[in-house]
Scaffold this motif. Structure first.
Motif, PDB file in Angstrom:
ATOM      1  N   ILE A 168       0.847  -1.183   0.000  1.00 53.82           N
ATOM      2  CA  ILE A 168       0.000   0.000   0.000  1.00 53.82           C
ATOM      3  C   ILE A 168       0.886   1.237   0.000  1.00 53.82           C
ATOM      4  O   ILE A 168       1.942   1.259   0.633  1.00 53.82           O
ATOM      5  N   ALA A 169       0.425   2.281  -0.723  1.00 52.14           N
ATOM      6  CA  ALA A 169       1.206   3.515  -0.809  1.00 52.14           C
ATOM      7  C   ALA A 169       1.511   4.063   0.577  1.00 52.14           C
ATOM      8  O   ALA A 169       0.632   4.128   1.438  1.00 52.14           O
ATOM      9  N   GLN A 170       2.768   4.458   0.787  1.00 55.46           N
ATOM     10  CA  GLN A 170       3.218   4.984   2.058  1.00 55.46           C
ATOM     11  C   GLN A 170       3.415   6.501   1.950  1.00 55.46           C
ATOM     12  O   GLN A 170       3.232   7.092   0.892  1.00 55.46           O
ATOM     13  N   GLU A 171       3.816   7.104   3.047  1.00 64.03           N
ATOM     14  CA  GLU A 171       4.106   8.536   3.081  1.00 64.03           C
ATOM     15  C   GLU A 171       5.567   8.746   3.409  1.00 64.03           C
ATOM     16  O   GLU A 171       6.128   8.065   4.290  1.00 64.03           O
ATOM     17  N   ILE A 172       6.173   9.691   2.681  1.00 60.27           N
ATOM     18  CA  ILE A 172       7.560  10.056   2.946  1.00 60.27           C
ATOM     19  C   ILE A 172       7.569  11.513   3.386  1.00 60.27           C
ATOM     20  O   ILE A 172       6.982  12.380   2.734  1.00 60.27           O
ATOM     21  N   GLN A 173       8.258  11.779   4.483  1.00 61.29           N
ATOM     22  CA  GLN A 173       8.290  13.131   5.032  1.00 61.29           C
ATOM     23  C   GLN A 173       9.661  13.765   4.809  1.00 61.29           C
ATOM     24  O   GLN A 173      10.693  13.148   5.062  1.00 61.29           O
ATOM     25  N   PHE A 174       9.635  15.004   4.315  1.00 57.99           N
ATOM     26  CA  PHE A 174      10.868  15.743   4.084  1.00 57.99           C
ATOM     27  C   PHE A 174      10.854  17.023   4.903  1.00 57.99           C
ATOM     28  O   PHE A 174       9.805  17.639   5.110  1.00 57.99           O
ATOM     29  N   GLU A 175      12.019  17.437   5.343  1.00 57.09           N
ATOM     30  CA  GLU A 175      12.152  18.671   6.120  1.00 57.09           C
ATOM     31  C   GLU A 175      12.805  19.747   5.264  1.00 57.09           C
ATOM     32  O   GLU A 175      13.796  19.503   4.579  1.00 57.09           O
ATOM     33  N   LEU A 176      12.233  20.937   5.310  1.00 62.18           N
ATOM     34  CA  LEU A 176      12.802  22.070   4.581  1.00 62.18           C
ATOM     35  C   LEU A 176      13.920  22.664   5.421  1.00 62.18           C
ATOM     36  O   LEU A 176      13.701  23.164   6.520  1.00 62.18           O
ATOM     37  N   THR A 177      15.136  22.620   4.879  1.00 60.43           N
ATOM     38  CA  THR A 177      16.296  23.148   5.604  1.00 60.43           C
ATOM     39  C   THR A 177      17.107  24.016   4.652  1.00 60.43           C
ATOM     40  O   THR A 177      16.894  24.023   3.442  1.00 60.43           O
ATOM     41  N   LYS A 234       5.143  14.465   2.036  1.00 57.25           N
ATOM     42  CA  LYS A 234       4.684  15.465   2.991  1.00 57.25           C
ATOM     43  C   LYS A 234       5.860  16.291   3.484  1.00 57.25           C
ATOM     44  O   LYS A 234       7.005  15.847   3.458  1.00 57.25           O
ATOM     45  N   ILE A 235       5.535  17.516   3.935  1.00 59.73           N
ATOM     46  CA  ILE A 235       6.535  18.390   4.542  1.00 59.73           C
ATOM     47  C   ILE A 235       6.425  18.275   6.053  1.00 59.73           C
ATOM     48  O   ILE A 235       5.314  18.332   6.610  1.00 59.73           O
ATOM     49  N   LYS A 236       7.563  18.112   6.696  1.00 61.43           N
ATOM     50  CA  LYS A 236       7.567  17.994   8.150  1.00 61.43           C
ATOM     51  C   LYS A 236       6.899  19.213   8.798  1.00 61.43           C
ATOM     52  O   LYS A 236       7.186  20.346   8.445  1.00 61.43           O
ATOM     53  N   ASN A 237       5.972  18.959   9.694  1.00 61.51           N
ATOM     54  CA  ASN A 237       5.190  19.988  10.412  1.00 61.51           C
ATOM     55  C   ASN A 237       4.193  20.720   9.495  1.00 61.51           C
ATOM     56  O   ASN A 237       3.582  21.700   9.905  1.00 61.51           O
ATOM     57  N   GLY A 238       4.042  20.217   8.248  1.00 61.04           N
ATOM     58  CA  GLY A 238       3.096  20.831   7.331  1.00 61.04           C
ATOM     59  C   GLY A 238       3.741  21.950   6.528  1.00 61.04           C
ATOM     60  O   GLY A 238       4.747  22.543   6.932  1.00 61.04           O
ATOM     61  N   VAL A 239       3.142  22.280   5.382  1.00 64.59           N
ATOM     62  CA  VAL A 239       3.716  23.302   4.488  1.00 64.59           C
ATOM     63  C   VAL A 239       3.818  24.675   5.152  1.00 64.59           C
ATOM     64  O   VAL A 239       4.883  25.312   5.105  1.00 64.59           O
ATOM     65  N   PRO A 240       2.757  25.189   5.799  1.00 62.73           N
ATOM     66  CA  PRO A 240       2.865  26.537   6.387  1.00 62.73           C
ATOM     67  C   PRO A 240       3.986  26.652   7.415  1.00 62.73           C
ATOM     68  O   PRO A 240       4.822  27.565   7.347  1.00 62.73           O
ATOM     69  N   GLN A 241       4.026  25.714   8.368  1.00 61.01           N
ATOM     70  CA  GLN A 241       5.048  25.805   9.407  1.00 61.01           C
ATOM     71  C   GLN A 241       6.426  25.494   8.847  1.00 61.01           C
ATOM     72  O   GLN A 241       7.433  26.103   9.258  1.00 61.01           O
ATOM     73  N   GLY A 242       6.499  24.583   7.878  1.00 68.04           N
ATOM     74  CA  GLY A 242       7.781  24.255   7.263  1.00 68.04           C
ATOM     75  C   GLY A 242       8.387  25.443   6.537  1.00 68.04           C
ATOM     76  O   GLY A 242       9.581  25.722   6.660  1.00 68.04           O
ATOM     77  N   LEU A 243       7.554  26.159   5.782  1.00 72.10           N
ATOM     78  CA  LEU A 243       8.050  27.336   5.062  1.00 72.10           C
ATOM     79  C   LEU A 243       8.438  28.455   6.018  1.00 72.10           C
ATOM     80  O   LEU A 243       9.468  29.114   5.843  1.00 72.10           O
ATOM     81  N   LYS A 244       7.603  28.678   7.024  1.00 70.41           N
ATOM     82  CA  LYS A 244       7.895  29.749   7.974  1.00 70.41           C
ATOM     83  C   LYS A 244       9.206  29.500   8.697  1.00 70.41           C
ATOM     84  O   LYS A 244      10.047  30.401   8.834  1.00 70.41           O
ATOM     85  N   SER A 245       9.408  28.280   9.134  1.00 72.96           N
ATOM     86  CA  SER A 245      10.653  27.933   9.821  1.00 72.96           C
ATOM     87  C   SER A 245      11.849  28.070   8.880  1.00 72.96           C
ATOM     88  O   SER A 245      12.897  28.610   9.263  1.00 72.96           O
ATOM     89  N   PHE A 246      11.694  27.614   7.634  1.00 73.66           N
ATOM     90  CA  PHE A 246      12.778  27.697   6.654  1.00 73.66           C
ATOM     91  C   PHE A 246      13.195  29.150   6.432  1.00 73.66           C
ATOM     92  O   PHE A 246      14.384  29.476   6.471  1.00 73.66           O
ATOM     93  N   TYR A 247      12.225  30.032   6.190  1.00 75.75           N
ATOM     94  CA  TYR A 247      12.535  31.442   5.908  1.00 75.75           C
ATOM     95  C   TYR A 247      13.235  32.095   7.088  1.00 75.75           C
ATOM     96  O   TYR A 247      14.245  32.789   6.931  1.00 75.75           O
ATOM     97  N   ASN A 248      12.680  31.896   8.264  1.00 73.27           N
ATOM     98  CA  ASN A 248      13.230  32.591   9.432  1.00 73.27           C
ATOM     99  C   ASN A 248      14.612  32.069   9.815  1.00 73.27           C
ATOM    100  O   ASN A 248      15.452  32.824  10.306  1.00 73.27           O
ATOM    101  N   LYS A 249      14.874  30.798   9.585  1.00 69.51           N
ATOM    102  CA  LYS A 249      16.188  30.252   9.897  1.00 69.51           C
ATOM    103  C   LYS A 249      17.219  30.601   8.828  1.00 69.51           C
ATOM    104  O   LYS A 249      18.419  30.560   9.088  1.00 69.51           O
ATOM    105  N   SER A 250      16.752  30.920   7.624  1.00 67.52           N
ATOM    106  CA  SER A 250      17.667  31.181   6.515  1.00 67.52           C
ATOM    107  C   SER A 250      18.033  32.649   6.381  1.00 67.52           C
ATOM    108  O   SER A 250      18.793  33.014   5.479  1.00 67.52           O
ATOM    109  N   LEU A 251      17.486  33.495   7.247  1.00 70.04           N
ATOM    110  CA  LEU A 251      17.768  34.928   7.181  1.00 70.04           C
ATOM    111  C   LEU A 251      18.560  35.380   8.392  1.00 70.04           C
ATOM    112  O   LEU A 251      18.237  35.023   9.529  1.00 70.04           O
ATOM    113  N   GLN A 252      19.585  36.164   8.136  1.00 74.22           N
ATOM    114  CA  GLN A 252      20.377  36.724   9.221  1.00 74.22           C
ATOM    115  C   GLN A 252      19.509  37.690  10.026  1.00 74.22           C
ATOM    116  O   GLN A 252      18.802  38.525   9.468  1.00 74.22           O
TER     117      GLN A 252
END
Length: 367
Positions: free
Chosen positions: A20-29, A70-88
């Motif tokens: 059966i189809a499974q789910e793979i989770q990726f983290e935006l870093t 899937k994106i770890k913690n969902g798309v909204p939280q994943g993107l928000k975390s990625f942006y804020n961690k990637s900016l000085q």
């Protein structure tokens, strides 16, 4: 119109192996530890406005099975975390909202060991403030690729590369537009502009050194009016805002004028006393214009409210001008009451010098 890619998403069964189809989770870093110098914004909200499911698509894995991504913690939280961690971390002047219009990945099988795919991204960037978010710019891009079905780790690189590109784009956009885009203004500076305008047969502009004369009254006398003369005066406000090094400059010119083509006098009404009465109507409009300037200078303008507050001040003054004109005519009985006329001559002379006490009293009493 956005296409709904998810209408075709199903659970894919592999009857040969019964899995059966499974789910793979990726983290935006961050990609390669990249840290960008912040151009003065903070991502405070991400809205996934189209997604109906938590997965962003599917990819092929071992046994040629399609698994959901899937994106770890969902798309909204994943993107928000990625942006804020990637900016000085720097001083941020603008709160940004992202609306995720498209963030999907899809693949096709090229052979038993190779898959080709595409990542699609479309983000809308909005400036958040006290009112509805203001649209700034959209980012739309795609990444196509081929990979070995066994290399699912490449998917994580593709996702991070796509999101990194969107961040670099918007960070550069803010930096390049901050000095001249009105939507990005940090503050508003009001400038009252004084211009000397030449009068002509169409328009006579208020000038303390150029009182009215009967040649300024060009219309035919009104048949239904019992008055000896009638004047059309008004005020207007105009100006074109512009940006100067991140500050919105708002130059405003207040124009007081009368229209000769809408003003008239009867032949037997041409005397100095009647002309003074009409001149005082013009003075009333000048006083209203001066009070408008006072209102404008008292405003605490922000990039969000400056248009509404400035317009409110103008229309308040315009209504006040009309009320003063009616009160003036009512008190003087259109100039027939000479004692009242003399009193209003004094009231208006004082008001033109900035002494508004009597004008305030008349506005409270009304006509």
């Amino acid at each position: 119109m956005q296409k709904d890619f998810w209408a075709l998403t199903i659970l894919f069964l592999l009857p040969l192996c019964g899995s059966i189809a499974q789910e793979i989770q990726f983290e935006l870093t961050k990609v390669d530890g990249q840290i960008l110098k912040n151009s003065g914004f903070e991502l405070v909200e991400v809205l996934d406005v189209q997604r109906k499911f938590t997965s962003i698509g599917s990819i092929y894995t071992v046994n040629n099975q399609q698994d959901k991504v899937k994106i770890k913690n969902g798309v909204p939280q994943g993107l928000k975390s990625f942006y804020n961690k990637s900016l000085q971390q720097t001083t941020t002047d603008r709160n940004i909202q992202i609306r995720v219009l498209d963030f999907t990945i899809s693949e096709k099988r090229q052979s038993t060991s190779v898959a080709s795919g595409e990542l699609k991204i479309k983000f809308g960037y909005y400036l958040k403030g006290s009112f509805d978010p203001v649209h700034l710019v959209d980012y739309e891009a795609g990444i196509t690729y081929k990979r070995s079905i066994h290399r699912t780790d490449l998917i994580n690189q593709i996702l991070n590369k796509g999101v990194t590109n969107s961040l670099v784009f918007f960070n550069d956009w803010i930096k390049n537009h901050a000095t001249y885009n009105r939507k990005l203004a940090k503050s508003v500076k009001l400038e009252i502009v004084e211009k000397s305008r030449m009068s002509d047969r169409d328009t006579v502009f208020y000038d303390s050194n150029r009182p009215l004369n009967w040649n300024d009254f060009l219309d035919r006398p009104g048949r239904a009016s019992r008055n000896n003369a009638m004047i059309f005066t008004s005020l207007a406000m105009e100006g074109s805002p512009f940006m100067d090094n991140g500050v919105l400059i708002l130059p405003l010119e207040i124009k007081i004028y009368m229209l000769p083509g809408s003003s008239w006098v009867r032949a037997d009404g041409k005397n100095d006393y009647s002309l003074n009465h009409e001149q005082r109507h013009f003075d009333v409009s000048r006083v209203a214009g001066n009070r408008l300037i006072n209102r404008l200078n008292a405003l605490e303008l922000t990039p969000e409210n400056y248009e509404a507050d400035v317009n409110d001040a103008f229309f308040d003054s315009y209504r006040e001008m009309n009320k003063l004109q009616e009160t003036y005519d009512a008190r003087t009985r259109h100039g027939l009451d000479r004692a009242a006329q003399e009193r209003w001559n004094t009231i208006l002379d004082q008001a033109l010098k900035g002494e508004m006490e009597e004008i305030e009293k008349e506005l409270i009493k009304g006509k």
